[in-house]
Design an enzyme around this catalytic site. Sequence first.
Site, PDB file in Angstrom:
ATOM      1  N   SER A  15      49.128 -84.377 -11.866  1.00  0.00           N
ATOM      2  CA  SER A  15      48.742 -84.224 -13.319  1.00  0.00           C
ATOM      3  C   SER A  15      48.048 -82.787 -13.099  1.00  0.00           C
ATOM      4  CB  SER A  15      47.462 -84.897 -13.810  1.00  0.00           C
ATOM      5  OG  SER A  15      46.248 -84.877 -12.910  1.00  0.00           O
ATOM      6  N   LEU A  17      47.129 -78.787 -13.651  1.00  0.00           N
ATOM      7  CA  LEU A  17      47.531 -77.672 -12.822  1.00  0.00           C
ATOM      8  C   LEU A  17      48.516 -77.767 -11.849  1.00  0.00           C
ATOM      9  CD1 LEU A  17      44.358 -75.523 -13.120  1.00  0.00           C
ATOM     10  CD2 LEU A  17      46.180 -75.350 -14.787  1.00  0.00           C
ATOM     11  N   ASP A  59      43.709 -90.293  -1.156  1.00  0.00           N
ATOM     12  CA  ASP A  59      42.475 -90.104  -1.665  1.00  0.00           C
ATOM     13  C   ASP A  59      42.109 -88.778  -0.618  1.00  0.00           C
ATOM     14  OD1 ASP A  59      40.064 -89.774  -1.931  1.00  0.00           O
ATOM     15  OD2 ASP A  59      39.598 -91.867  -2.074  1.00  0.00           O
ATOM     16  N   VAL A  60      41.962 -87.585  -1.264  1.00  0.00           N
ATOM     17  CA  VAL A  60      41.631 -86.533  -0.428  1.00  0.00           C
ATOM     18  C   VAL A  60      40.418 -86.331   0.236  1.00  0.00           C
ATOM     19  CG1 VAL A  60      43.390 -85.147  -1.590  1.00  0.00           C
ATOM     20  CG2 VAL A  60      40.923 -85.208  -2.272  1.00  0.00           C
ATOM     21  N   SER A 159      36.935 -71.685  -9.638  1.00  0.00           N
ATOM     22  CA  SER A 159      36.999 -71.644 -11.181  1.00  0.00           C
ATOM     23  C   SER A 159      36.053 -70.328 -11.500  1.00  0.00           C
ATOM     24  CB  SER A 159      36.082 -73.008 -11.507  1.00  0.00           C
ATOM     25  OG  SER A 159      35.753 -72.994 -12.919  1.00  0.00           O
ATOM     26  N   TYR A 172      29.775 -78.924  -9.990  1.00  0.00           N
ATOM     27  CA  TYR A 172      31.024 -78.522  -9.897  1.00  0.00           C
ATOM     28  C   TYR A 172      30.991 -76.937  -9.796  1.00  0.00           C
ATOM     29  CZ  TYR A 172      35.516 -77.200 -12.160  1.00  0.00           C
ATOM     30  OH  TYR A 172      36.889 -77.021 -12.522  1.00  0.00           O
ATOM     31  N   LYS A 176      32.931 -75.219  -6.461  1.00  0.00           N
ATOM     32  CA  LYS A 176      33.949 -74.142  -6.665  1.00  0.00           C
ATOM     33  C   LYS A 176      33.322 -72.864  -6.177  1.00  0.00           C
ATOM     34  CE  LYS A 176      36.995 -76.623  -8.709  1.00  0.00           C
ATOM     35  NZ  LYS A 176      38.176 -76.688  -8.197  1.00  0.00           N
ATOM     36  N   THR A 207      44.437 -79.131 -19.706  1.00  0.00           N
ATOM     37  CA  THR A 207      44.778 -80.072 -18.660  1.00  0.00           C
ATOM     38  C   THR A 207      43.722 -81.279 -19.078  1.00  0.00           C
ATOM     39  OG1 THR A 207      42.511 -79.595 -17.463  1.00  0.00           O
ATOM     40  CG2 THR A 207      44.583 -78.286 -16.816  1.00  0.00           C
TER      41      THR A 207
END
Length: 268
Positions: A15, A17, A59-60, A159, A172, A176, A207
């Site tokens: 999904s 990017l 699952d990373v 990001s 977040y 990043k 996205t």
Amino acid sequence: MKISNRTFVISGGSSGLGLATVDDLLQCNAYVAVLDISPIPSPVADERFKSRVLYVQTDVTQEDQVESAVDRVVEWTKSTGAYLGGVINAAGIAVAGLTVNRQGQPHSTRTWDRVLGVNLTGTFHVTRLVAKHLVTVPREYELSDGIDGERGVIVMISSTVAYEGQAGQIAYAASKGAIRSMTLPMARDMSRYGVRVVSLAPGPFETPMTGQFSRTMTDRLGNEALLFPKRYGMPEEFAATVKWVLECPYVNGETFKLTGGARVPAML
């Protein structure tokens, strides 16, 4: 690096990017291995590309799953004859949380662990386990593919939040920002093997993640933060940037913003 007939591992490739990057690399005649919890949408995994796409449910955040998936990809490259060319880490989530909310409750440790687990630890697992195999790939000149002896490219996704996170984006931004900080030392680590490391720091893109934004937030971003063009970035524009990174040998050890000149305010 020539993209054609090389294999690229893309986490989160089902999904957003990641999916746009999968599609673009397939159009360039690459082989693509997608590591994601969700299957690849059928328009990408159609008959035209069936032999060039491998999907491994992964699952990373789970090291054993990532290791098993990467081993499977390596075996696949032996059957296709398409050497590993690199990894693009597109798996990521965004969950908001204040240090202390209006009810006086501190930031959830569960949210913190989940966001850092997917965005940072997941990137770490996928990258190091692919890198283990990438360093054994024949050098570029042995493949008649270039003069620098390049073996491959690692692409991570930071990001603009790494530079200017908003209120409520602590977890977040931490994840990043850490990816941005990993970029140069990892490039220095991998230089001896002829592997480049680059991070991309996108602003708002169209996205599923930004699809969760409220209409009020979207309108304010458009009116106050976005310069030109006054819209969110398109996934195809991100994929085109990944292609540029892969193909330009002198791009290394840097984090590049994709923002359209936007500067996000402290609060929306």
